[in-house]
Design an enzyme around this catalytic site. Structure first.
Site, PDB file in Angstrom:
ATOM      1  N   GLY A 194      23.505  34.149  65.607  1.00  0.00           N
ATOM      2  CA  GLY A 194      24.948  33.914  65.642  1.00  0.00           C
ATOM      3  C   GLY A 194      25.710  35.184  65.927  1.00  0.00           C
ATOM      4  N   GLY A 204      29.935  36.373  65.782  1.00  0.00           N
ATOM      5  CA  GLY A 204      31.304  35.976  65.494  1.00  0.00           C
ATOM      6  C   GLY A 204      32.292  37.027  65.922  1.00  0.00           C
ATOM      7  CG  HIS A 205      36.324  35.925  65.891  1.00  0.00           C
ATOM      8  ND1 HIS A 205      36.675  35.763  67.209  1.00  0.00           N
ATOM      9  CD2 HIS A 205      36.373  34.694  65.334  1.00  0.00           C
ATOM     10  CE1 HIS A 205      36.949  34.491  67.441  1.00  0.00           C
ATOM     11  NE2 HIS A 205      36.776  33.823  66.321  1.00  0.00           N
ATOM     12  CD  GLU A 265      25.379  41.631  67.279  1.00  0.00           C
ATOM     13  OE1 GLU A 265      25.764  41.883  68.432  1.00  0.00           O
ATOM     14  OE2 GLU A 265      24.330  42.096  66.779  1.00  0.00           O
ATOM     15  CB  VAL A 266      24.321  35.883  61.801  1.00  0.00           C
ATOM     16  CG1 VAL A 266      23.348  35.385  60.724  1.00  0.00           C
ATOM     17  CG2 VAL A 266      25.740  35.913  61.247  1.00  0.00           C
ATOM     18  CE  LYS A 281      29.840  37.813  59.022  1.00  0.00           C
ATOM     19  NZ  LYS A 281      30.844  36.831  58.541  1.00  0.00           N
ATOM     20  CG  ASP A 304      36.937  29.950  62.229  1.00  0.00           C
ATOM     21  OD1 ASP A 304      37.417  29.140  63.057  1.00  0.00           O
ATOM     22  OD2 ASP A 304      36.152  30.859  62.565  1.00  0.00           O
TER      23      ASP A 304
END
Length: 386
Positions: free
Chosen positions: A93, A95-96, A99-100, A115, A208
């Site tokens: 993943g 995101g803004h 990272e994951v 994360k 979100d």
């Protein structure tokens, strides 16, 4: 300093529990500020600052302190969790704010989700990294991934958490490549509603909610993830970085042009839980159509989405843009989505309205994880990597 009315042994025991993070009742302000990791962080920072040449050269006591704790600090650094304890398996993943990765602990073989957030990006976040850590560490484990470790280095913050090996709801929709039945969609909507109730009870609002953040465990049950846009219910402001397709109108960045948002912002500058149920309504629409109600494609701008919401608001007879009957979902599902997508937060469905709706009537709602209902996403796995 006034003498304490408590016995020394009682006070020492309470301090020990606070440092170990085992406080379960009573005043919590101190326990949120003082725990083992924050004390070790403070000691490490103090040592590193004192070890700077201009400081240690001008103070004999500083040099004594450094000599006394040099070996202790070296041992602490070796004992604490660090990123080299893990083998990076793959990115799962982005995101803004970070990272994951799926990672494996080298010594045990245990697999987790890690994360990482750059510290310079963390300063731009709507919520603090402490809030996300608190949610993961203290949240209801049925609905929120469990935090295993939290640590940092000079550049990044790291959260090591339970890996949800079922992926996420977005991945499920991509694999199926066709809409869910209303019966299956209701299962996910009900579980997300339970997760939101647990989060709101902690004093946070997510802001979100979208398929990418609705994680699935190995049995196909929901866990709500990614708290980078969350806020405390006592705080507010527009959402920076959240996904416009799913953001409630009262929280859109462009809210200065939105009449409902203007009225909302004049009344109070606080986050309210109703915004998460708007997002849930968008998800409920998407699950049974594979479309989004207020955008025609991935290239739509925030301004275009806002314009579509304004058009939806101005039309007194507006309803979510399902295809005309007899195509598309049933009237029951249409009414359910319409209740979640009410522009006024005060009129929007809440947790109780959601669970009481006929669209979810077939579910054992308050024992949904304990029943033998077949999770739509449940599929056998041969381990975390599968």
């Amino acid at each position: 300093m006034e003498p304490s009315k408590e016995a020394i042994a009682v006070r020492v025991m309470r301090l020990n529990r606070q440092i170990l993070g085992k406080v379960t009742s009573g005043p919590s302000k101190l326990s949120k500020k003082i725990d083992r990791e924050s004390l070790l962080d403070a000691l490490t920072v103090l040592y590193d600052e004192c070890n700077e040449d201009p400081v240690k050269k001008c103070d004999e006591l500083v040099r004594i302190f450094l000599d006394k704790y040099r070996s202790t600090l070296a041992e602490l650094r070796r004992a604490r969790v660090c990123v080299s304890d893990f083998e990076m398996l793959q990115m799962i993943g982005r995101g803004h704010y970070g990272e994951v990765h799926m990672v494996r602990e080298k010594q045990t073989g245990d697999v987790y989700a890690l994360k990482s957030v750059r510290k310079d990006e963390a300063r731009k976040r709507v919520s603090g990294a402490e809030d996300e850590r608190e949610i993961l560490a203290t949240g209801v484990p049925h609905w929120i991934p469990r935090l295993q470790y939290a640590f940092q280095d000079s550049s990044n913050l790291y959260l090591v958490m339970e890996l949800c090996s079922g992926g996420d709801l977005s991945g499920l929709l991509s694999r199926r490549n066709h809409p869910l039945s209303e019966r299956d969609a209701a299962f996910y909507i009900a579980e997300v509603a339970h997760a939101l109730k647990a989060l709101h009870a902690m004093g946070f609002v997510h802001r979100d909610v979208k398929p990418q953040n609705i994680l699935l465990d190995r049995c196909g049950h929901v866990k709500l993830g990614d708290y980078g846009s969350c806020a405390r219910l006592s705080e507010g402001g527009c959402v920076a970085g959240a996904t416009a397709d799913y953001v409630a109108p009262e929280l859109l960045d462009a809210c200065g042009a939105h009449t409902v948002c203007l009225e909302y912002c004049r009344r109070a500058n606080t986050a309210i839980s109703a915004c998460d149920y708007w997002s849930l309504g968008v998800v409920a629409f998407e699950l049974v159509t594979l479309k989004l109600p207020f955008s025609s494609g991935e290239d739509d701008s925030v301004a275009k989405i806002l314009s579509n919401i304004q058009r939806y608001e101005r039309d007194a007879n507006a309803s979510p843009p399902f295809e005309p009957l007899p195509g598309g979902p049933s009237n029951t599902w249409r009414a359910f989505v319409s209740g979640l997508l009410r522009v006024s937060p005060a009129r929007r469905y809440n947790y109780l309205d959601t669970l009481a709706h006929p669209a979810l009537r077939h579910l054992a709602l308050h024992a949904i994880r304990a029943t033998r209902y077949s999770c739509p996403a449940a599929r056998p796995t041969r381990g975390a990597r599968s």
